[in-house]
Motif scaffolding. Structure first.
Motif, PDB file in Angstrom:
ATOM      1  N   PRO A 235       0.831  -1.213   0.000  1.00 15.60           N
ATOM      2  CA  PRO A 235       0.000   0.000   0.000  1.00 15.60           C
ATOM      3  C   PRO A 235       0.859   1.253   0.000  1.00 15.60           C
ATOM      4  N   ILE A 236       0.366   2.274  -0.681  1.00 16.75           N
ATOM      5  CA  ILE A 236       1.075   3.548  -0.782  1.00 16.75           C
ATOM      6  C   ILE A 236       0.366   4.583   0.089  1.00 16.75           C
ATOM      7  N   SER A 237       1.094   5.197   0.984  1.00 18.14           N
ATOM      8  CA  SER A 237       0.560   6.301   1.777  1.00 18.14           C
ATOM      9  C   SER A 237       1.195   7.595   1.276  1.00 18.14           C
ATOM     10  N   VAL A 238       0.362   8.519   0.834  1.00 16.11           N
ATOM     11  CA  VAL A 238       0.865   9.766   0.244  1.00 16.11           C
ATOM     12  C   VAL A 238       1.089  10.771   1.376  1.00 16.11           C
ATOM     13  N   GLU A 239       2.337  10.862   1.813  1.00 21.14           N
ATOM     14  CA  GLU A 239       2.691  11.768   2.911  1.00 21.14           C
ATOM     15  C   GLU A 239       3.563  12.890   2.350  1.00 21.14           C
ATOM     16  N   ILE A 240       2.928  13.985   1.963  1.00 21.77           N
ATOM     17  CA  ILE A 240       3.647  15.073   1.303  1.00 21.77           C
ATOM     18  C   ILE A 240       3.224  16.418   1.888  1.00 21.77           C
ATOM     19  N   PRO A 241       3.546  16.665   3.166  1.00 19.60           N
ATOM     20  CA  PRO A 241       3.262  17.997   3.707  1.00 19.60           C
ATOM     21  C   PRO A 241       4.138  19.045   3.025  1.00 19.60           C
TER      22      PRO A 241
END
Length: 272
Positions: A235-241
């Protein structure tokens, strides 16, 4: 293969969780990652632990939108850690049916940290949830090798590892280190990009991680090498603050940009 893509809390923080779920649905995400414990002093988080009506609203909104509540943040294991102190958080994770929660290792005594992680896993197991240790270069668990060592020495069967692209690039972690992690031990891959090179201070490392990540393909991280070393169905978690991205596009617009850039990158990955 349908890839699971989650919207991470930091990407739209401090957006209220029900709004975040709606935005995730509009953008095309599969699920969301929420936060109920502070990562640092002053962290603006939703009152999921304190507000039962908010928890019910989150469950109902997620069910209505068909969005998975993927994981929860964040337990920090320091030298004074006790499982009792986080039992309400574990109950929350079970109530919301999240499959995993993020763990940071701050105890400099790795033997004690490993024992604490094992105790946390034991308390989580009957609740059906998996503690997921995330290596970060400014913590005691600085790289993938250390994370895997803690997991293996703990002896816990439900312990997992979160791989964050930024922390891979800014630690000693290599693709071979990632390949050494058994697939069943991997919770998710947190995708982002960042300028090449490693900042010289801890403050700069943390600032980039929490305020200045880039969209996939806009920086110097070798995301292709990292992806090649991980299972194709992770699974890909999009963590781009990104503080500037929020200012220009708003949290919703930035979430859309992050999803589009992630899907574009994934579509360019060679089939395996």
């Amino acid at each position: 293969m349908t890839r699971q893509i989650f919207l991470s809390w930091l990407t739209t923080a401090p957006m209220p969780p029900c709004d975040m779920i709606t935005v995730a649905k509009e953008c095309g995400y599969t699920g969301v990652s929420l936060r109920a414990l502070r990562a640092a002093e002053g962290d603006n988080i939703p009152q999921l632990l304190q507000d039962q009506s908010l928890r019910q609203s989150v469950k109902h909104r997620a069910a209505a939108e068909g969005i998975i509540l993927a994981d929860m943040e964040i337990v920090r294991i320091n030298e004074g850690f006790t499982v009792r102190s986080v039992e309400p958080f574990l109950d929350l994770c079970a109530e919301l049916s999240v499959s995993a929660f993020l763990v940071a290792g701050d105890d400099p005594d790795l033997s004690r940290l490993t024992a604490s992680f094992n105790a946390l896993c034991e308390a989580s197991r009957p609740r059906g949830i998996c503690p997921a240790l995330e290596f970060m270069p400014w913590t005691s668990v600085k790289d993938a090798k250390t994370a895997l060592s803690v997991i293996e020495k703990s002896g816990a069967h439900n312990g997992k590892i979160i791989v964050d692209a930024l922390h891979v690039a800014r630690s000693s972690t290599t693709p071979d280190d990632l390949r050494a992690i058994p697939p069943e031990r991997l919770a998710c891959f947190q995708i982002c990009d960042a300028p090449a090179g490693i900042p010289p201070t801890q403050e700069e490392l943390i600032y980039t991680a929490r305020q200045a990540r880039l969209l996939p393909g806009q920086g110097g991280i070798d995301l292709h090498a990292i992806m090649e070393a991980l299972p194709p169905d992770i699974p890909i978690s999009v963590e781009i603050p990104n503080k500037e991205g929020h200012a220009v596009r708003g949290a919703t617009g930035w979430a859309k940009d992050a999803f589009s850039a992630t899907v574009s990158f994934l579509n360019k990955e060679p089939a395996r």
